[in-house]
Scaffold this active site. Structure first.
Site, PDB file in Angstrom:
ATOM      1  N   ALA A 145       0.850  -1.188   0.000  1.00 21.32           N
ATOM      2  CA  ALA A 145       0.000   0.000   0.000  1.00 21.32           C
ATOM      3  C   ALA A 145       0.882   1.233   0.000  1.00 21.32           C
ATOM      4  O   ALA A 145       1.914   1.268   0.664  1.00 21.32           O
ATOM      5  CB  ALA A 145      -0.919   0.008   1.227  1.00 21.32           C
ATOM      6  N   ALA A 197       0.434   5.494   0.345  1.00 16.40           N
ATOM      7  CA  ALA A 197      -0.541   6.516   0.727  1.00 16.40           C
ATOM      8  C   ALA A 197       0.088   7.897   0.604  1.00 16.40           C
ATOM      9  O   ALA A 197       1.128   8.076  -0.029  1.00 16.40           O
ATOM     10  CB  ALA A 197      -1.028   6.258   2.149  1.00 16.40           C
ATOM     11  N   SER A 198      -0.550   8.869   1.218  1.00 16.92           N
ATOM     12  CA  SER A 198      -0.126  10.252   1.046  1.00 16.92           C
ATOM     13  C   SER A 198       1.145  10.588   1.803  1.00 16.92           C
ATOM     14  O   SER A 198       1.956  11.388   1.349  1.00 16.92           O
ATOM     15  CB  SER A 198      -1.250  11.189   1.496  1.00 16.92           C
ATOM     16  OG  SER A 198      -1.655  10.863   2.812  1.00 16.92           O
ATOM     17  N   GLN A 243       4.350   4.602   2.947  1.00 21.63           N
ATOM     18  CA  GLN A 243       3.924   3.362   2.297  1.00 21.63           C
ATOM     19  C   GLN A 243       4.202   2.178   3.203  1.00 21.63           C
ATOM     20  O   GLN A 243       5.007   2.257   4.134  1.00 21.63           O
ATOM     21  CB  GLN A 243       4.611   3.196   0.945  1.00 21.63           C
ATOM     22  CG  GLN A 243       6.118   3.130   0.972  1.00 21.63           C
ATOM     23  CD  GLN A 243       6.720   3.264  -0.420  1.00 21.63           C
ATOM     24  OE1 GLN A 243       6.337   4.125  -1.212  1.00 21.63           O
ATOM     25  NE2 GLN A 243       7.688   2.389  -0.734  1.00 21.63           N
ATOM     26  N   VAL A 244       3.508   1.065   2.916  1.00 18.46           N
ATOM     27  CA  VAL A 244       3.551  -0.112   3.785  1.00 18.46           C
ATOM     28  C   VAL A 244       4.168  -1.283   3.019  1.00 18.46           C
ATOM     29  O   VAL A 244       3.785  -1.558   1.878  1.00 18.46           O
ATOM     30  CB  VAL A 244       2.129  -0.492   4.264  1.00 18.46           C
ATOM     31  CG1 VAL A 244       2.198  -1.685   5.207  1.00 18.46           C
ATOM     32  CG2 VAL A 244       1.469   0.700   4.953  1.00 18.46           C
ATOM     33  N   LYS A 260       5.253   0.231   8.125  1.00 19.42           N
ATOM     34  CA  LYS A 260       4.835   1.503   7.530  1.00 19.42           C
ATOM     35  C   LYS A 260       5.979   2.492   7.646  1.00 19.42           C
ATOM     36  O   LYS A 260       6.450   2.783   8.749  1.00 19.42           O
ATOM     37  CB  LYS A 260       3.593   2.026   8.255  1.00 19.42           C
ATOM     38  CG  LYS A 260       3.015   3.300   7.685  1.00 19.42           C
ATOM     39  CD  LYS A 260       1.731   3.679   8.441  1.00 19.42           C
ATOM     40  CE  LYS A 260       1.113   4.952   7.904  1.00 19.42           C
ATOM     41  NZ  LYS A 260      -0.134   5.297   8.644  1.00 19.42           N
ATOM     42  N   ASP A 284     -10.508   7.446  10.046  1.00 15.78           N
ATOM     43  CA  ASP A 284     -10.137   7.367   8.635  1.00 15.78           C
ATOM     44  C   ASP A 284     -10.653   6.068   8.009  1.00 15.78           C
ATOM     45  O   ASP A 284      -9.874   5.236   7.533  1.00 15.78           O
ATOM     46  CB  ASP A 284      -8.612   7.446   8.497  1.00 15.78           C
ATOM     47  CG  ASP A 284      -8.169   7.830   7.097  1.00 15.78           C
ATOM     48  OD1 ASP A 284      -9.027   8.298   6.315  1.00 15.78           O
ATOM     49  OD2 ASP A 284      -6.981   7.669   6.778  1.00 15.78           O
TER      50      ASP A 284
END
Length: 547
Positions: free
Chosen positions: A128, A130-131, A134-135, A149, A281
């Site tokens: 994943a 994201a903003s 990342q993971v 993460k 979220d």
């Protein structure tokens, strides 16, 4: 190009997009009288698609908070046109990852070791992106499977640049929409983003969330691996599931979507009414689904990403208690009081106008399903908001409710696809009724009473000022009998009496806390006893009034 110049160009591009989109929609609606209904619909759809696609490409290119904004908008299927939600949904999965060389350096800097020394397996392709980070999937040396993460290097400078653009954009919008407090929205958004940048705080959030649902087999929360967690690296137990918006895959796994919708909302009712700690979220990339061990057991819901959490203060809890109780009982004055307590209504606002607003929304929205709410157009909602603002200018959005508002919007968007006919308010009764009826100890009741009187004490100068100004302008016309005068004087006497008692009560409590902090036990107990006496006198006065 220098780093400073690049950030400045980034800010300019964001502002140009905002101004361009605003101008395009202004022109479109200005030309609408010259087109037929069908032609106007097609032109509007093309405009939505064009601007959504432009926002998608800009977010992917610039990353930062634009990705977070796009993810939020993609979940608002209950409010936004389908073109926006369909196109921006790509941001849930299609965010391009950072160069692994940078990620590896971040791991080395934060963990103090090369990744090979910590992990027996580390997948360089993120699961994943994201903003803000990342993971990656990995396996520790002891065999535990984990999700790591990693925060993007340099992301803090990007966030600050984006927030600067957001501040200027909010200033621009404030010139046209004066009733909306964009400055408050900006302040809360800034606070939330800085909170998300602290992975230690996120780890604490995850641990608390895990403890809250410990023992509930229907909810899965990953454990924190503290040995490999830093302010920029968060290591969690690896959890799996089907993304909550992959509806056909979920059905194929034997999970009924209405049961999943009910579980999702029940989990949030527990967070809101029991735990007082909200996962803020719930976009589709943070919610996963597993089938239960048996069909009768129902689905299992998996939560990830705990950067946005909202604790509920005692004051907010009491305000929610009053408001929700009023909604369930259709008690308009009670709803208005709850809105005052929560800070949605300015204390100087006209209570009668607020009660009119509450009555309007109860009539229109109380028994509505997510499907029906989704079918309401933006124009309808804008018209309703315009009506609200015409009734009262005292409406405001309190800081601590912006995240809650965002969360509820996302949940409604997801549930409109899982179970369009689910009545969330009726489901909330199972958890809200015990919450509303929960009793407090005598000290809490006295403290609340003292706060109420203290609030009256603070509001009294403003009320007197308003009274004198209106009287000076000749705006008062009164007809009073001798009984009216006697009653008014009696009420004024009681107000002053209770104000004095409340002031002494609060002052003595503060003094007791001060002595307790210093370790002076005798003085602290004496002050507490005196405060108790004042509280009893105050309670006795209120009780006599009720009799």
């Amino acid at each position: 190009m220098s780093s400073r110049s690049w950030l400045g160009l980034r800010v300019i591009r964001i502002l140009l997009f905002v101004l361009g989109a605003a101008a395009s929609y202004r022109i479109h609606y200005g030309c609408s009288p010259f087109y037929g209904e069908e032609t106007l619909r097609r032109r509007r759809s093309r405009l939505h698609q064009k601007k959504a696609d432009r926002l998608l490409r800009l977010a992917i290119e610039l990353k930062g908070i634009l990705i977070k904004l796009g993810q939020f908008l993609s979940a608002r299927v209950d409010l936004l046109p389908e073109e926006y939600t369909r196109i921006l949904a790509q941001l849930q999965d299609a965010v391009p990852p950072a160069d692994f060389t940078l990620i590896k350096q971040r791991l080395r800097d934060d963990l103090g070791k090369n990744p090979e020394e910590v992990f027996s397996v580390f997948n360089e392709t993120p699961i994943a992106a994201a903003s803000l980070g990342q993971v990656h999937e990995a396996v520790l040396k002891d065999g535990r499977r984990v999700a790591v993460k990693i925060q993007y290097p340099g992301i803090r400078r990007i966030v600050e640049a984006d927030l600067r653009a957001a501040r200027w954009a909010s200033w621009f919008l404030q010139r046209f929409l004066r009733r909306i407090r964009f400055d408050i929205l900006y302040q809360e958004f800034s606070r939330i983003l800085h909170q998300e940048l602290d992975y230690i705080q996120e780890a604490r959030n995850a641990e608390r969330f895990y403890q809250n649902f410990d023992g509930d087999d229907r909810i899965v929360v990953p454990k924190v691996i503290w040995d490999y967690t830093t302010p920029h690296v968060l290591t969690l137990e690896f959890v799996e599931g089907i993304k909550i918006t992959e509806f056909e895959t979920i059905r194929a796994a034997g999970v009924e979507l209405p049961a999943l919708a009910r579980l999702l909302m029940e989990s949030y009712m527990k967070q809101l009414f029991a735990h007082r700690f909200l996962h803020g979220d719930p976009h589709p990339g943070n919610l996963f689904v597993r089938p239960g061990r048996t069909p009768e057991a129902g689905p299992i819901l998996v939560f990830v990403d705990f950067g946005l959490m909202q604790p509920l203060t005692p004051a907010v809890r009491e305000g929610i208690k009053t408001t929700v109780g009023g909604i369930m009982d259709r008690d308009i004055p009670r709803i208005a009081q709850g809105l005052f307590d929560l800070g949605f209504i300015d204390r100087t606002g006209d209570r009668r106008a607020i009660e009119q607003i509450a009555a309007f929304f109860i009539e229109k929205y109380r028994d509505i399903s997510p499907k029906s709410f989704r079918e309401i157009g933006i124009g309808d909602i804008a018209h309703d908001l315009q009506q609200i603002f015409s009734l009262s200018s005292a409406i405001q959005i309190p800081n601590n409710f912006i995240l809650i508002w965002r969360t509820l919007g996302m949940l409604n968007g997801i549930n409109s696809r899982l179970d369009p006919n689910l009545n969330i308010i009726e489901l909330a009764k199972l958890y809200a009724v015990p919450f509303i009826r929960s009793e407090e100890g005598w000290f809490d009741r006295l403290w609340k009473t003292g706060q109420g009187v203290g609030g009256s004490l603070l509001a009294l100068p403003k009320a007197l000022e308003t009274f004198l100004v209106m009287a000076n302008r000749g705006e008062f016309q009164t007809k009073m009998s001798s009984e009216d005068v006697t009653g008014a004087l009696l009420r004024l006497y009681r107000l002053v009496y209770r104000t004095i008692l409340g002031a002494f009560f609060l002052a003595l409590l503060v003094i007791a806390r001060y002595f307790e902090h210093r370790g002076d036990g005798l003085e602290s107990r004496t002050a507490a006893a005196a405060a108790m006496v004042m509280g009893i006198l105050l309670g006795w006065s209120l009780l006599n009034d009720r009799r």
